[in-house]
Design a protein around this motif. Structure first.
Motif, PDB file in Angstrom:
ATOM      1  N   ASN A   1      41.124  36.660  36.526  1.00 20.82           N
ATOM      2  CA  ASN A   1      41.768  37.707  35.728  1.00 20.82           C
ATOM      3  C   ASN A   1      42.883  37.049  34.924  1.00 20.82           C
ATOM      4  O   ASN A   1      44.068  37.242  35.179  1.00 20.82           O
ATOM      5  CB  ASN A   1      42.318  38.813  36.631  1.00 20.82           C
ATOM      6  N   ALA A   2      42.462  36.213  33.968  1.00 19.35           N
ATOM      7  CA  ALA A   2      43.422  35.381  33.233  1.00 19.35           C
ATOM      8  C   ALA A   2      42.976  35.261  31.779  1.00 19.35           C
ATOM      9  O   ALA A   2      42.366  36.187  31.245  1.00 19.35           O
ATOM     10  CB  ALA A   2      43.534  34.019  33.916  1.00 19.35           C
ATOM     11  N   SER A   3      43.236  34.121  31.149  1.00 19.22           N
ATOM     12  CA  SER A   3      42.965  33.999  29.718  1.00 19.22           C
ATOM     13  C   SER A   3      41.497  33.739  29.405  1.00 19.22           C
ATOM     14  O   SER A   3      40.983  34.196  28.382  1.00 19.22           O
ATOM     15  CB  SER A   3      43.822  32.876  29.125  1.00 19.22           C
ATOM     16  N   THR A   4      40.786  32.994  30.270  1.00 23.51           N
ATOM     17  CA  THR A   4      39.392  32.654  29.990  1.00 23.51           C
ATOM     18  C   THR A   4      38.420  33.751  30.393  1.00 23.51           C
ATOM     19  O   THR A   4      37.319  33.852  29.845  1.00 23.51           O
ATOM     20  CB  THR A   4      39.001  31.361  30.725  1.00 23.51           C
ATOM     21  N   GLN A   5      38.790  34.557  31.364  1.00 26.18           N
ATOM     22  CA  GLN A   5      37.919  35.611  31.883  1.00 26.18           C
ATOM     23  C   GLN A   5      38.796  36.715  32.449  1.00 26.18           C
ATOM     24  O   GLN A   5      39.902  36.450  32.934  1.00 26.18           O
ATOM     25  CB  GLN A   5      36.997  35.036  32.965  1.00 26.18           C
ATOM     26  N   GLU A   6      38.310  37.951  32.396  1.00 31.66           N
ATOM     27  CA  GLU A   6      39.104  39.082  32.857  1.00 31.66           C
ATOM     28  C   GLU A   6      38.378  39.850  33.957  1.00 31.66           C
ATOM     29  O   GLU A   6      37.144  39.881  34.005  1.00 31.66           O
ATOM     30  CB  GLU A   6      39.406  40.042  31.699  1.00 31.66           C
ATOM     31  N   THR A   7      39.172  40.464  34.824  1.00 33.81           N
ATOM     32  CA  THR A   7      38.672  41.423  35.807  1.00 33.81           C
ATOM     33  C   THR A   7      39.249  42.779  35.416  1.00 33.81           C
ATOM     34  O   THR A   7      40.407  43.076  35.726  1.00 33.81           O
ATOM     35  CB  THR A   7      39.107  41.033  37.232  1.00 33.81           C
TER      36      THR A   7
ATOM     37  N   GLU B   1      32.907  43.612  37.814  1.00 34.87           N
ATOM     38  CA  GLU B   1      33.054  42.687  36.700  1.00 34.87           C
ATOM     39  C   GLU B   1      34.263  41.785  36.916  1.00 34.87           C
ATOM     40  O   GLU B   1      35.306  42.224  37.398  1.00 34.87           O
ATOM     41  CB  GLU B   1      33.221  43.467  35.397  1.00 34.87           C
ATOM     42  N   GLY B   2      34.104  40.505  36.555  1.00 37.08           N
ATOM     43  CA  GLY B   2      35.201  39.549  36.659  1.00 37.08           C
ATOM     44  C   GLY B   2      34.935  38.395  37.594  1.00 37.08           C
ATOM     45  O   GLY B   2      35.685  37.418  37.609  1.00 37.08           O
ATOM     46  N   SER B   3      33.838  38.471  38.367  1.00 32.05           N
ATOM     47  CA  SER B   3      33.533  37.371  39.279  1.00 32.05           C
ATOM     48  C   SER B   3      32.896  36.222  38.517  1.00 32.05           C
ATOM     49  O   SER B   3      31.977  36.420  37.719  1.00 32.05           O
ATOM     50  CB  SER B   3      32.592  37.827  40.390  1.00 32.05           C
ATOM     51  N   HIS B   4      33.376  35.019  38.780  1.00 34.06           N
ATOM     52  CA  HIS B   4      32.811  33.823  38.159  1.00 34.06           C
ATOM     53  C   HIS B   4      31.558  33.368  38.890  1.00 34.06           C
ATOM     54  O   HIS B   4      30.660  32.779  38.297  1.00 34.06           O
ATOM     55  CB  HIS B   4      33.863  32.713  38.155  1.00 34.06           C
ATOM     56  N   HIS B   5      31.494  33.606  40.186  1.00 32.60           N
ATOM     57  CA  HIS B   5      30.282  33.322  40.945  1.00 32.60           C
ATOM     58  C   HIS B   5      30.337  34.041  42.283  1.00 32.60           C
ATOM     59  O   HIS B   5      31.404  34.438  42.745  1.00 32.60           O
ATOM     60  CB  HIS B   5      30.081  31.814  41.176  1.00 32.60           C
TER      61      HIS B   5
ATOM     62  N   THR C   1      39.241  45.896  36.266  1.00 30.27           N
ATOM     63  CA  THR C   1      39.860  46.811  37.225  1.00 30.27           C
ATOM     64  C   THR C   1      40.863  46.107  38.134  1.00 30.27           C
ATOM     65  O   THR C   1      41.457  46.743  39.008  1.00 30.27           O
ATOM     66  CB  THR C   1      38.791  47.473  38.115  1.00 30.27           C
ATOM     67  N   ALA C   2      41.057  44.779  37.927  1.00 27.67           N
ATOM     68  CA  ALA C   2      41.936  43.974  38.789  1.00 27.67           C
ATOM     69  C   ALA C   2      41.533  44.105  40.253  1.00 27.67           C
ATOM     70  O   ALA C   2      42.372  44.101  41.150  1.00 27.67           O
ATOM     71  CB  ALA C   2      43.400  44.355  38.590  1.00 27.67           C
ATOM     72  N   ARG C   3      40.227  44.187  40.485  1.00 22.33           N
ATOM     73  CA  ARG C   3      39.730  44.501  41.821  1.00 22.33           C
ATOM     74  C   ARG C   3      38.352  43.870  41.998  1.00 22.33           C
ATOM     75  O   ARG C   3      37.455  44.043  41.168  1.00 22.33           O
ATOM     76  CB  ARG C   3      39.655  46.017  41.941  1.00 22.33           C
ATOM     77  N   GLY C   4      38.197  43.105  43.069  1.00 17.92           N
ATOM     78  CA  GLY C   4      36.912  42.496  43.367  1.00 17.92           C
ATOM     79  C   GLY C   4      36.166  43.254  44.447  1.00 17.92           C
ATOM     80  O   GLY C   4      36.767  43.873  45.323  1.00 17.92           O
ATOM     81  N   LYS C   5      34.844  43.198  44.382  1.00 17.74           N
ATOM     82  CA  LYS C   5      33.990  43.794  45.411  1.00 17.74           C
ATOM     83  C   LYS C   5      32.574  43.273  45.200  1.00 17.74           C
ATOM     84  O   LYS C   5      32.128  43.108  44.062  1.00 17.74           O
ATOM     85  CB  LYS C   5      33.994  45.321  45.330  1.00 17.74           C
TER      86      LYS C   5
END
Length: 324
Positions: free
Chosen positions: A161-167, A92-96, A169-173
């Protein structure tokens, strides 16, 4: 800024093209990585002989930041692949997540760049994409996405991972399964069209609508999927068949846009028939917002279209210019 633990491995690549520059600020083996105890997405790969899995390793997305990475790998297949089903899963947190192939570039295996500079579209062809964390799509019978054995692949993902959208787990995969079919069963190869309207200027407090006529395709096609893309100031995105005015796509959710999958063999368009799409915006901020990749302070107006039959040369159709 590219994050690396091996400064000696930093390399700079520059690929000029008309209006587009692909700048690899450096390419380096992935770092030791963030906390491995974080809860990452999981996805079983296809059984042997039924497809392949592409894996974008975990990476850190610090609080208050946007991170866009291009990860390079070769297709893990000793034979050409005819993809009949696409299966995305990512944290969760990817914009695209956009996936490209190249017939002309060879990148170091398992390296990445961290940059918002556009890929060189003369060398990279987008063949699938998703803006949803879990998306599975089955192509119609006989229609496939064609990939060459050991073809150069780039998986591009943009995490916020900011004000408009969050990640959370602070972790992408990212994990992507490409399910295949025998070449003998293929009757047509799919193509992808990517359109972008760069005429976006939103003064403080403004309400505006922009539109774009999509480039004509000079043969009869069937549209398989449509996806509209904009950022948090976007309120409505819709596409119509220009000759009839029929609405064929609408999106009112900027962070989870619908991917419209047309039933059966797709939505038919005759040769040279056009689609026109529109984006509505409201800029409630005190700053002027321009077109650009950053979710926090810029905007987009993009359309992704998968269709068949694709062009004989297997190239993506890119339509990137100003609309009205």
């Amino acid at each position: 800024m590219l994050r690396t633990t091996d400064r000696a491995a930093m390399t700079r690549y520059l690929f000029p093209s008309v209006g587009l520059i692909f700048f690899l600020s450096c390419a380096t083996k992935g770092p030791s990585g963030p906390d491995p105890s974080a809860s990452d997405v999981q996805l079983d790969p296809p059984p042997q002989g039924q497809g392949v899995q592409l894996a974008f390793p975990p990476f850190s997305v610090p609080q208050g930041e946007e991170v866009q990475r291009n990860y390079f790998m070769t297709l893990p297949s000793d034979s050409d692949l005819y993809v009949t089903r696409v299966e995305f899963r990512y944290n969760e947190g990817s914009h695209h997540c956009n996936v490209f192939k190249s017939d002309s570039l060879t990148m170091p295996e398992g390296t990445f760049t961290e940059t918002f500079i556009t890929l060189d579209y003369t060398k990279w062809d987008m063949f699938t994409a998703s803006q949803r964390e879990a998306f599975t799509w089955q192509l119609p019978p006989g229609v496939a996405i064609y990939l060459k054995a050991h073809q150069q692949i780039c998986i591009q993902t943009h995490y916020v991972n900011a004000s408009t959208q969050e990640t959370p787990t602070a972790r992408g995969k990212v994990l992507l399964n490409l399910w295949s079919m025998p070449a003998s069963e293929v009757t047509s190869v799919a193509g992808l069209l990517f359109a972008s309207n760069t005429r976006i200027i939103l003064p403080p407090g403004s309400i505006d609508t922009v539109r774009k006529f999509v480039v004509k395709i000079p043969w009869d096609i069937n549209i398989l999927t449509l996806t509209g893309h904009f950022h948090s100031r976007g309120r409505n995105f819709w596409a119509v068949r220009f000759t009839t005015g029929e609405e064929i796509y609408r999106n009112v959710s900027w962070d989870e846009p619908p991917i419209k999958v047309f039933p059966d063999m797709g939505y038919p368009l005759i040769r040279n028939e056009q689609i026109v799409y529109y984006s509505d915006y409201y800029n409630a901020s005190a700053d002027t917002v321009y077109m650009g990749p950053h979710v926090e302070n810029q905007e987009h107006s993009n359309l992704f279209m998968v269709y068949w039959p694709g062009p004989a040369n297997g190239k993506t159709i890119y339509d990137v210019d100003q609309g009205w």
